[in-house]
Design an enzyme around this catalytic site. Structure first.
Site, PDB file in Angstrom:
ATOM      1  CD  GLN A 123      -4.809  23.300  25.775  1.00 50.28           C
ATOM      2  OE1 GLN A 123      -5.063  21.992  26.409  1.00 50.28           O
ATOM      3  NE2 GLN A 123      -4.891  23.151  24.385  1.00 50.28           N
ATOM      4  N   GLY A 175      -0.852  23.411  20.049  1.00 49.39           N
ATOM      5  CA  GLY A 175      -0.082  23.614  18.867  1.00 49.39           C
ATOM      6  C   GLY A 175       1.532  23.714  19.091  1.00 49.39           C
ATOM      7  CG  HIS A 176       3.646  20.961  20.194  1.00 47.29           C
ATOM      8  ND1 HIS A 176       2.657  20.483  21.162  1.00 47.29           N
ATOM      9  CD2 HIS A 176       4.201  19.728  19.536  1.00 47.29           C
ATOM     10  CE1 HIS A 176       2.241  19.448  20.644  1.00 47.29           C
ATOM     11  NE2 HIS A 176       3.035  18.729  19.687  1.00 47.29           N
ATOM     12  N   GLY A 222      -1.254  29.514  28.486  1.00 45.81           N
ATOM     13  CA  GLY A 222      -0.858  28.633  27.388  1.00 45.81           C
ATOM     14  C   GLY A 222       0.227  29.268  26.410  1.00 45.81           C
ATOM     15  CG  ASP A 223      -0.049  30.011  22.957  1.00 40.39           C
ATOM     16  OD1 ASP A 223       0.004  28.841  22.202  1.00 40.39           O
ATOM     17  OD2 ASP A 223      -1.024  30.648  23.049  1.00 40.39           O
ATOM     18  NE  ARG A 277      -8.020  32.346  18.098  1.00 39.95           N
ATOM     19  CZ  ARG A 277      -8.489  31.894  19.097  1.00 39.95           C
ATOM     20  NH1 ARG A 277      -9.632  32.539  19.750  1.00 39.95           N
ATOM     21  NH2 ARG A 277      -8.221  30.813  19.850  1.00 39.95           N
ATOM     22  CB  THR A 315      -4.119  26.045  16.997  1.00 40.70           C
ATOM     23  OG1 THR A 315      -3.224  24.947  17.911  1.00 40.70           O
ATOM     24  CG2 THR A 315      -5.335  25.085  16.705  1.00 40.70           C
ATOM     25  NE  ARG A 343       0.172  32.495  20.701  1.00 43.74           N
ATOM     26  CZ  ARG A 343       1.337  31.845  20.394  1.00 43.74           C
ATOM     27  NH1 ARG A 343       2.448  32.509  20.737  1.00 43.74           N
ATOM     28  NH2 ARG A 343       1.214  30.618  19.789  1.00 43.74           N
ATOM     29  CE  LYS A 390       2.175  24.217  27.172  1.00 43.66           C
ATOM     30  NZ  LYS A 390       1.562  25.422  26.947  1.00 43.66           N
ATOM     31  N   GLY A 391       6.848  23.845  24.073  1.00 45.80           N
ATOM     32  CA  GLY A 391       7.582  22.877  22.957  1.00 45.80           C
ATOM     33  C   GLY A 391       8.990  22.817  23.137  1.00 45.80           C
TER      34      GLY A 391
HETATM   35  P1  IMP Z   1     -10.659  25.273  23.252  1.00 47.57           P
HETATM   36  O1  IMP Z   1      -9.768  24.706  24.193  1.00 47.57           O
HETATM   37  O2  IMP Z   1     -10.688  25.396  21.874  1.00 47.57           O
HETATM   38  O3  IMP Z   1     -12.183  25.184  23.608  1.00 47.57           O
HETATM   39  O4  IMP Z   1     -10.595  27.114  23.722  1.00 47.57           O
HETATM   40  C1  IMP Z   1     -10.863  27.638  24.799  1.00 47.57           C
HETATM   41  C2  IMP Z   1     -10.026  28.799  25.457  1.00 47.57           C
HETATM   42  O5  IMP Z   1      -8.579  28.207  25.480  1.00 47.57           O
HETATM   43  C3  IMP Z   1      -9.722  29.935  24.167  1.00 47.57           C
HETATM   44  O6  IMP Z   1      -9.671  31.036  24.711  1.00 47.57           O
HETATM   45  C4  IMP Z   1      -8.652  29.371  23.481  1.00 47.57           C
HETATM   46  O7  IMP Z   1      -7.947  30.403  22.862  1.00 47.57           O
HETATM   47  C5  IMP Z   1      -7.589  28.730  24.619  1.00 47.57           C
HETATM   48  N1  IMP Z   1      -6.696  27.709  24.219  1.00 47.57           N
HETATM   49  C6  IMP Z   1      -6.943  26.460  23.866  1.00 47.57           C
HETATM   50  N2  IMP Z   1      -5.904  25.900  23.450  1.00 47.57           N
HETATM   51  C7  IMP Z   1      -4.806  26.848  23.569  1.00 47.57           C
HETATM   52  C8  IMP Z   1      -3.333  26.617  23.376  1.00 47.57           C
HETATM   53  O8  IMP Z   1      -2.841  25.744  23.224  1.00 47.57           O
HETATM   54  N3  IMP Z   1      -2.748  27.731  23.806  1.00 47.57           N
HETATM   55  C9  IMP Z   1      -3.295  29.043  23.939  1.00 47.57           C
HETATM   56  N4  IMP Z   1      -4.601  29.165  24.158  1.00 47.57           N
HETATM   57  C10 IMP Z   1      -5.360  28.208  24.084  1.00 47.57           C
END
Ligand code: IMP
Length: 423
Positions: free
Chosen positions: A221, A40-41, A12-13, A300, A297, A302, A16-17
């Site tokens: 993601q 989040g984008h 993820g991250d 935190r 979002t 990374r 992609k946006g």
């Molecule tokens: P959840 O999707 O909130 O249940 O989180 C599960 C895991 O996916 C955690 O490690 C989050 O940090 C990660 N995660 C969820 N959405 C994103 C995203 O958009 N980007 C990066 N990591 C994500």
């Protein structure tokens, strides 16, 4: 090929946006097919930067956008995002009635499971995503079709709220500060507002593709957060891989067409879980700062690491990339030596792919190749040939290994700081 998928190849991250934004301007419809407001984008609408979590980023171009059955929707978040975007561009949104709703008790359950005393923390975004999908699979979820019908909503809530309340209070000793009647009145009013947005996204997308329209599928993601093929249990609860489009939208797999794998020029991960090519210490702090690697979002920091080919080979096998888009190459500019993980050593044996079991993934030791670094100023570059030779070599190393062409390279946050490559 009128179906274009934008898929994160890492954790993820990947940026992609920006890729989505590029293709959205020529698309007729942009569809979100999984995840929710855990994503989040940042999008630029009429020169204003907006942070979106749920609306497909195509809204920045005033395009028709759709939220398919596979998405978990927090309708309060959606209402707020629409309000903000509407100030710039009217939002043309269709929501599939099969999509599931995130309720306040899902968010409380997410918080309780991720609480200080919990022994099984994932590092989630605490947006209620996991508990919402869990209810869907336990067949005690509430869908958009229920939300827009007050009688159905009341009945479903009356059956389901006590189950989740009991789990929160009895298992987690968690305070439930929201009553069933409060939830009903808030969500019934949201349902009333959204009733006009309901439509069968599965059929609408199928018909649009049959009519030759361009439909873009916007992944959230990334591949290694896939609930089955990611680093379980440190994953999200949906399917970010390309196969997730078929089940998330309700579409035959053959309709997708182009599958663009978005690869950050290095690797990042937010939350817990295995990360073989992770870098720690000063070198990591520098890369994190340079790449502004803080969650959109949750804010935190990374975790950061080198480019990881066993991961990307596995991602390619899972998704069937037809091309790659490499993002944030500029962040590596100025780094003296670049490392790339080319294989892992696991229990004394070398392997070329990401392992399928958690223990092996956690113990995988990367074997690195080293390439000379590069330096460039993004504004001086117009084409691939303008890139320093060592930057070209870095990209060639990746595309030759994966045997997938790199068609787009992002060298800065601005729309114009993008290099396109033809066939
Ligand atoms: P959840 O999707 O909130 O249940 O989180 C599960 C895991 O996916 C955690 O490690 C989050 O940090 C990660 N995660 C969820 N959405 C994103 C995203 O958009 N980007 C990066 N990591 C994500």
């Amino acid at each position: 090929m009128p179906g274009i998928a934008i898929i994160g190849a890492q954790f993820g991250d990947e940026g992609k946006g920006k890729v989505t934004d590029f293709f959205a301007k020529d698309a007729d419809i942009i569809v979100r097919y999984q995840g929710g407001n855990n994503a989040g984008h940042t999008v630029v609408v009429d020169s204003t930067m907006l942070k979106l979590h749920l609306l497909p980023s195509g809204v920045a171009h005033g395009k028709k956008v759709m939220i398919a059955a596979g998405v978990a929707i927090d309708p309060g978040v959606l209402e707020e995002e629409i309000k903000v975007v509407n100030k710039f561009k009217p939002v043309d949104l269709t929501i599939d009635p099969r999509a599931h709703i995130i309720f306040p008790y899902h968010i409380l359950l997410d918080e309780a499971r991720e609480g200080k005393k919990s022994k099984s923390k994932i590092g989630t975004t605490k947006r209620g995503i996991g508990p919402c999908y869990a209810d869907r699979h336990s067949r005690i979820g509430i869908r958009f079709e229920d939300l827009v019908s007050p009688n159905l909503l009341k009945k479903r809530l009356h059956d389901i709220y006590p189950i989740n309340k009991a789990i929160l209070e009895k298992v987690f000793k968690w305070k439930v500060n929201v009553s069933e009647s409060c939830i009903f009145s808030r969500f019934a009013s949201l349902g009333k507002k959204f009733a006009k947005n309901l439509g069968d996204v599965s059929t609408l997308v199928y018909d649009a593709l049959e009519a030759g329209k361009t439909v873009m599928f916007e992944g959230a993601q990334g591949t290694f957060l896939d609930v089955d093929f990611g680093t379980y249990p440190y994953v999200t609860s949906s399917h970010p891989i390309s196969g997730g489009i078929a089940t998330g939208v309700g579409l035959p797999t053959g309709k997708i067409g182009r599958i663009i794998g978005v690869v950050k020029a290095y690797t990042t991960r937010v939350g817990d879980g295995p990360f073989p090519a992770e870098i720690k210490g000063k070198e990591a702090d520098l890369l994190r700062k340079k790449g502004n690697e803080f969650g959109t979002t949750t804010g935190r920091p990374r975790r950061v690491g080198w480019l990881d080919l066993p991961m990307l080979r596995t991602a390619n096998r899972l998704n069937g990339f037809t091309e790659l888009a490499v993002t944030k190459l500029d962040v590596l500019s100025g780094t003296k030596k670049l490392k790339l993980a080319v294989a892992y050593k696991i229990r004394g044996k070398n392997t070329d792919f990401f392992p399928y079991n958690a223990a092996d993934a956690a113990s995988a030791k990367p074997i690195y190749a080293e390439l000379p670094g590069f330096e460039f100023s993004p504004d001086s570059l117009k084409s691939f040939d303008d890139l320093p030779k060592s930057a070209q070599d870095y990209l060639h190393f990746l595309e030759h290994d994966l045997k997938v062409p790199i068609k787009m390279i992002s060298i800065g946050a601005e729309r114009g700081q993008t290099i396109l490559r033809g066939d």
